[in-house]
Enzyme design. Structure first.
Site, PDB file in Angstrom:
ATOM      1  N   LYS A  38     -45.314  36.370  -7.222  1.00  0.00           N
ATOM      2  CA  LYS A  38     -44.601  36.286  -8.508  1.00  0.00           C
ATOM      3  C   LYS A  38     -45.597  36.174  -9.666  1.00  0.00           C
ATOM      4  O   LYS A  38     -46.784  35.862  -9.440  1.00  0.00           O
ATOM      5  CB  LYS A  38     -43.667  35.073  -8.495  1.00  0.00           C
ATOM      6  N   TYR A 264     -62.249  27.080 -37.929  1.00  0.00           N
ATOM      7  CA  TYR A 264     -61.092  26.596 -38.692  1.00  0.00           C
ATOM      8  C   TYR A 264     -61.062  25.078 -38.767  1.00  0.00           C
ATOM      9  O   TYR A 264     -61.422  24.394 -37.810  1.00  0.00           O
ATOM     10  CB  TYR A 264     -59.792  27.064 -38.028  1.00  0.00           C
ATOM     11  N   MET A 313     -57.280  32.438 -32.319  1.00  0.00           N
ATOM     12  CA  MET A 313     -56.404  33.332 -31.567  1.00  0.00           C
ATOM     13  C   MET A 313     -57.207  34.298 -30.685  1.00  0.00           C
ATOM     14  O   MET A 313     -56.883  34.510 -29.523  1.00  0.00           O
ATOM     15  CB  MET A 313     -55.522  34.119 -32.535  1.00  0.00           C
TER      16      MET A 313
END
Ligand SMILES: *Cc1c(COP(=O)(O)O)cnc(C)c1O
Length: 374
Positions: A38, A264, A313
């Site tokens: 799975k 950041y 990100m």
């Protein structure tokens, strides 16, 4: 198509074969082996993994959702496939693609029977799940007589297997509870199958079940995480080989001085002259923010380089001060000499979540098993 991304998850089929053989060695040779593939085979590549496992001789596959099973069928996988969590709306598709549903409630059983009858099925293989204490999916003991009535009344279905799932097979502190689940499964499954004129398979063990309760293997085991190289136990891990290695390269290196900050929110403050490297991988690839601020690190030229500042990100920054490295050099995020379990633990999570969380944006590269004497 552009060249593959520089961040690559290598998938080693030789390691898969090793893990398969290790798990098989824990159970009697006549016990069947179901491989759980799975979630893209735990974040790797379900088609490549299933093909290799077919070659190794697996008896069954399991996926969570119908779509995952359809993908295997469309890629030529012919071994039986159990769908662990099928949705009502997909029952016709299940039959169309020769997939085998887990029926875990009166509602799923009734509704599958009506679809099977409508499509003129005879003896269609289904799997009945019993709840023995996980309290997730499954019939409870008082419902067994109802399952029998429904199954007796139709010729459209045949029980291919009866199964249950352990709640804490990796946890020795829960040994009594687990033994209780196994005993209850023995009783409930017997009550269900004793009047049948055929013998369904019985299975309750996942990977840690195979390792810790091999006598409860019944006629099949259902292993996932062990195939991918994790034993849920520090004494078992050395016997298994993680199949995945997450690699990338250094995009840029910048010397920084005391008082400079990195990334950041200026989350990392430089205290002494340092070299900070930027890598093309971020939280959108599955390296979550939790790994930032030196919680975890990566390997550059075999040396540990902490992740500094906040994970972005698409980018992370690492401190490579004192490591002889250049832009373009290889970086190992996990795998090889950096055990993925340690990486996962540094982020407060477990192997399952780390490996299934590596996003599809990361290129998968299959490393075939080396064939000896060639
Ligand atoms: C995912 C899953 C497994 C596999 O468990 P592992 O711990 O990965 O071996 C087995 N059975 C069921 C019902 C599952 O959902």
């Amino acid at each position: 198509m552009p060249e593959a991304n520089e961040t690559v998850l290598e998938i080693n089929l030789g390691n898969l074969a090793h893990n398969y053989r290790f798990l098989k060695s824990k159970i009697d040779p006549d016990v069947k082996f179901l491989s759980v593939v799975k979630a893209h085979a735990y974040g790797s590549d379900s088609v490549a993994i299933a093909k290799k496992l077919e070659e190794l001789g697996t008896d069954y596959f399991a996926v969570a959702y119908v779509e995952e099973g359809v993908r295997l069928r469309e890629n030529g996988v012919t071994t039986p496939i159990l769908v662990l969590h099928p949705q009502f709306t997909h029952f016709e598709e299940i039959i169309e693609h020769c997939l085998e549903p887990n029926l875990y409630s009166e509602k799923t059983l009734n509704s599958f029977i009506s679809v099977a009858e409508k499509l003129n099925q005879k003896n269609y293989p289904v799997h009945i799940k019993l709840n023995t204490g996980l309290n997730r999916l499954g019939f409870d003991q008082p419902e067994i007589s109802r399952i029998k009535e429904l199954i007796w009344d139709t010729s459209s279905l045949k029980i291919a297997s009866v199964f249950s799932h352990l709640a804490a097979s990796e946890d020795w502190k829960e040994r009594d509870f687990t033994v209780g689940q196994i005993d209850l499964f023995r009783k409930m499954s017997w009550e269900l199958i004793k009047d049948l004129d055929y013998e369904p398979l019985l299975h309750i063990c996942n990977t840690s079940g195979v390792i810790n309760y091999p006598k409860a293997a019944f006629s099949m085991v259902r292993t996932g995480i062990g195939l991918y190289g994790y034993g849920n136990d520090k004494t078992i891990d050395p016997h298994l080989k993680p199949i995945g290695k997450l690699k990338t390269i250094i995009s840029q290196i910048r010397p920084l001085d005391q008082g400079d900050t990195v990334g950041y929110n200026r989350a990392h403050k430089i205290e002494k002259p340092s070299r900070i490297a930027t890598l093309p991988v971020g939280h959108a690839d599955g390296i979550n923010r939790i790994y930032g601020k030196k919680k975890a690190g990566v390997l550059v030229k075999g040396k540990f380089a902490p992740i500094v500042g906040n994970v972005c990100m698409d980018i992370i920054m690492i401190d490579v001060t004192g490591i002889a490295c250049e832009e373009g050099d290889e970086v190992i995020i996990f795998g090889g000499d950096q055990h993925p379990v340690e990486f996962a633990e540094s982020g407060g999570t477990i192997s399952y979540e780390l490996i299934t969380g590596i996003q599809r944006r990361v290129t998968r590269k299959i490393i075939p098993e080396k064939v000896e004497n060639q």
